[in-house]
Design a protein around this motif. Structure first.
Motif, PDB file in Angstrom:
ATOM      1  N   HIS A   1     -54.623  -8.739 -49.334  1.00 16.18           N
ATOM      2  CA  HIS A   1     -55.713  -9.614 -49.796  1.00 16.18           C
ATOM      3  C   HIS A   1     -56.218  -9.287 -51.200  1.00 16.18           C
ATOM      4  O   HIS A   1     -57.292  -9.727 -51.593  1.00 16.18           O
ATOM      5  CB  HIS A   1     -56.863  -9.572 -48.793  1.00 16.18           C
ATOM      6  CG  HIS A   1     -56.475 -10.086 -47.438  1.00 16.18           C
ATOM      7  ND1 HIS A   1     -56.341 -11.425 -47.157  1.00 16.18           N
ATOM      8  CD2 HIS A   1     -56.154  -9.426 -46.300  1.00 16.18           C
ATOM      9  CE1 HIS A   1     -55.969 -11.576 -45.894  1.00 16.18           C
ATOM     10  NE2 HIS A   1     -55.858 -10.386 -45.354  1.00 16.18           N
TER      11      HIS A   1
ATOM     12  N   TYR B   1     -62.459 -11.079 -52.716  1.00 19.47           N
ATOM     13  CA  TYR B   1     -63.032 -10.238 -51.656  1.00 19.47           C
ATOM     14  C   TYR B   1     -63.579  -8.951 -52.253  1.00 19.47           C
ATOM     15  O   TYR B   1     -62.974  -8.362 -53.146  1.00 19.47           O
ATOM     16  CB  TYR B   1     -61.962  -9.863 -50.621  1.00 19.47           C
ATOM     17  CG  TYR B   1     -61.364 -11.028 -49.895  1.00 19.47           C
ATOM     18  CD1 TYR B   1     -62.005 -11.615 -48.804  1.00 19.47           C
ATOM     19  CD2 TYR B   1     -60.138 -11.555 -50.295  1.00 19.47           C
ATOM     20  CE1 TYR B   1     -61.449 -12.693 -48.137  1.00 19.47           C
ATOM     21  CE2 TYR B   1     -59.570 -12.638 -49.629  1.00 19.47           C
ATOM     22  CZ  TYR B   1     -60.234 -13.199 -48.554  1.00 19.47           C
ATOM     23  OH  TYR B   1     -59.673 -14.263 -47.900  1.00 19.47           O
TER      24      TYR B   1
ATOM     25  N   ARG C   1     -63.440  -4.247 -55.638  1.00 19.60           N
ATOM     26  CA  ARG C   1     -62.604  -5.430 -55.554  1.00 19.60           C
ATOM     27  C   ARG C   1     -61.584  -5.452 -56.683  1.00 19.60           C
ATOM     28  O   ARG C   1     -61.773  -4.833 -57.729  1.00 19.60           O
ATOM     29  CB  ARG C   1     -63.438  -6.712 -55.536  1.00 19.60           C
ATOM     30  CG  ARG C   1     -64.195  -7.064 -56.777  1.00 19.60           C
ATOM     31  CD  ARG C   1     -64.874  -8.425 -56.638  1.00 19.60           C
ATOM     32  NE  ARG C   1     -63.916  -9.503 -56.487  1.00 19.60           N
ATOM     33  CZ  ARG C   1     -64.045 -10.708 -57.045  1.00 19.60           C
ATOM     34  NH1 ARG C   1     -65.120 -10.988 -57.761  1.00 19.60           N
ATOM     35  NH2 ARG C   1     -63.132 -11.627 -56.882  1.00 19.60           N
TER      36      ARG C   1
ATOM     37  N   SER D   1     -68.096 -13.395 -53.942  1.00 21.40           N
ATOM     38  CA  SER D   1     -66.951 -12.985 -53.127  1.00 21.40           C
ATOM     39  C   SER D   1     -67.362 -12.791 -51.667  1.00 21.40           C
ATOM     40  O   SER D   1     -68.537 -12.592 -51.356  1.00 21.40           O
ATOM     41  CB  SER D   1     -66.369 -11.676 -53.675  1.00 21.40           C
ATOM     42  OG  SER D   1     -67.359 -10.659 -53.633  1.00 21.40           O
ATOM     43  N   THR D   2     -66.400 -12.850 -50.783  1.00 19.71           N
ATOM     44  CA  THR D   2     -66.605 -12.499 -49.379  1.00 19.71           C
ATOM     45  C   THR D   2     -66.583 -10.979 -49.258  1.00 19.71           C
ATOM     46  O   THR D   2     -65.728 -10.321 -49.848  1.00 19.71           O
ATOM     47  CB  THR D   2     -65.504 -13.132 -48.509  1.00 19.71           C
ATOM     48  OG1 THR D   2     -65.672 -14.561 -48.536  1.00 19.71           O
ATOM     49  CG2 THR D   2     -65.563 -12.652 -47.067  1.00 19.71           C
TER      50      THR D   2
ATOM     51  N   GLY E   1     -63.978 -16.310 -50.432  1.00 17.07           N
ATOM     52  CA  GLY E   1     -62.757 -15.844 -49.787  1.00 17.07           C
ATOM     53  C   GLY E   1     -62.763 -16.164 -48.304  1.00 17.07           C
ATOM     54  O   GLY E   1     -63.781 -15.989 -47.622  1.00 17.07           O
TER      55      GLY E   1
ATOM     56  N   PRO F   1     -62.768 -15.774 -44.600  1.00 15.57           N
ATOM     57  CA  PRO F   1     -63.016 -14.595 -43.767  1.00 15.57           C
ATOM     58  C   PRO F   1     -62.149 -14.529 -42.513  1.00 15.57           C
ATOM     59  O   PRO F   1     -62.117 -13.500 -41.835  1.00 15.57           O
ATOM     60  CB  PRO F   1     -64.496 -14.770 -43.377  1.00 15.57           C
ATOM     61  CG  PRO F   1     -64.681 -16.256 -43.333  1.00 15.57           C
ATOM     62  CD  PRO F   1     -63.794 -16.820 -44.406  1.00 15.57           C
TER      63      PRO F   1
END
Length: 208
Positions: free
Chosen positions: A92, A97, A122, A182-183, A200, A202
């Motif tokens: 990822h 993220y 990140r 971001s997630t 992002g 999930p």
């Protein structure tokens, strides 16, 4: 008065990237695009620049910053990454993220969670952010560009210029940015938890 660089969002001009890095190295506070939204960042461990960002965002000293890294090898200098976490990170990153991980001793104390030695990291998927990180050779201390009282990040570089030209040293215009951060995924203590849903997806982590 801040500088304002118009940088190509897919093929960043190396001359401008190098100038931006010199500003960061000199203690500058810089606004730049990421694959989620625009962010404001500075050199890791630069207390003066960090305080300027706190004032700009009106944050207390408990608010967590993120370290933006150019790749997984750099990230692993600042976080303890076991085999399971590495597999998730590899699948990822780069991407929108932020991962919460246990920090190594390389992370300055002022960036750590006050009760748990954790840090958000990140690897962004935006060509301008990656070019900055590659040229700089160090992570950037970073936070989303959400002004006090606003629910969403600033997305228009020209609006940023009007609002912040006396509070930052450089604004990098890479086009209109996103409106979601971001997630955030926690990988602490072998548990996978989605802490914040942003741009992002999930779902891959909810299935872990």
């Amino acid at each position: 008065m801040s500088q304002f660089f118009q940088v190509h969002p897919e093929n960043p001009q190396l001359r401008l990237i190098r100038q931006a890095v010199e500003i960061i190295r000199g203690g500058g506070v810089v606004i730049y695009p990421t694959d989620s939204c625009y962010a404001v960042g500075c050199r890791i461990g630069d207390k003066n620049a960090l305080e300027r960002i706190r004032r700009l965002r009106q944050l207390d000293d408990k608010h967590n910053f993120t370290l933006l890294c150019r790749d997984l090898s750099q990230l692993s200098l600042f976080a303890k990454v076991d085999t399971g976490a590495f597999r998730l990170l590899k699948n990822h990153t780069p991407g929108p993220y932020t991962f919460i991980l246990n920090a190594t001793r390389e992370v300055p104390r002022m960036l750590l969670h006050p009760k748990r030695r954790t840090i958000g990291l990140r690897v962004p998927g935006h060509p301008i952010a990656l070019a900055l990180l590659e040229e700089f050779g160090e992570p950037l201390m970073s936070i989303s560009l959400v002004l006090p009282g606003d629910a969403l990040p600033l997305s228009d570089p020209h609006e940023m210029r009007k609002a912040l030209e006396h509070q930052v040293d450089l604004i990098i215009d890479g086009g209109v940015g996103g409106l979601e951060a971001s997630t955030v995924i926690s990988l602490v203590d072998d548990e996978v938890q989605v802490l914040r849903v942003g741009c992002g997806d999930p779902r891959p982590f909810a299935e872990e």
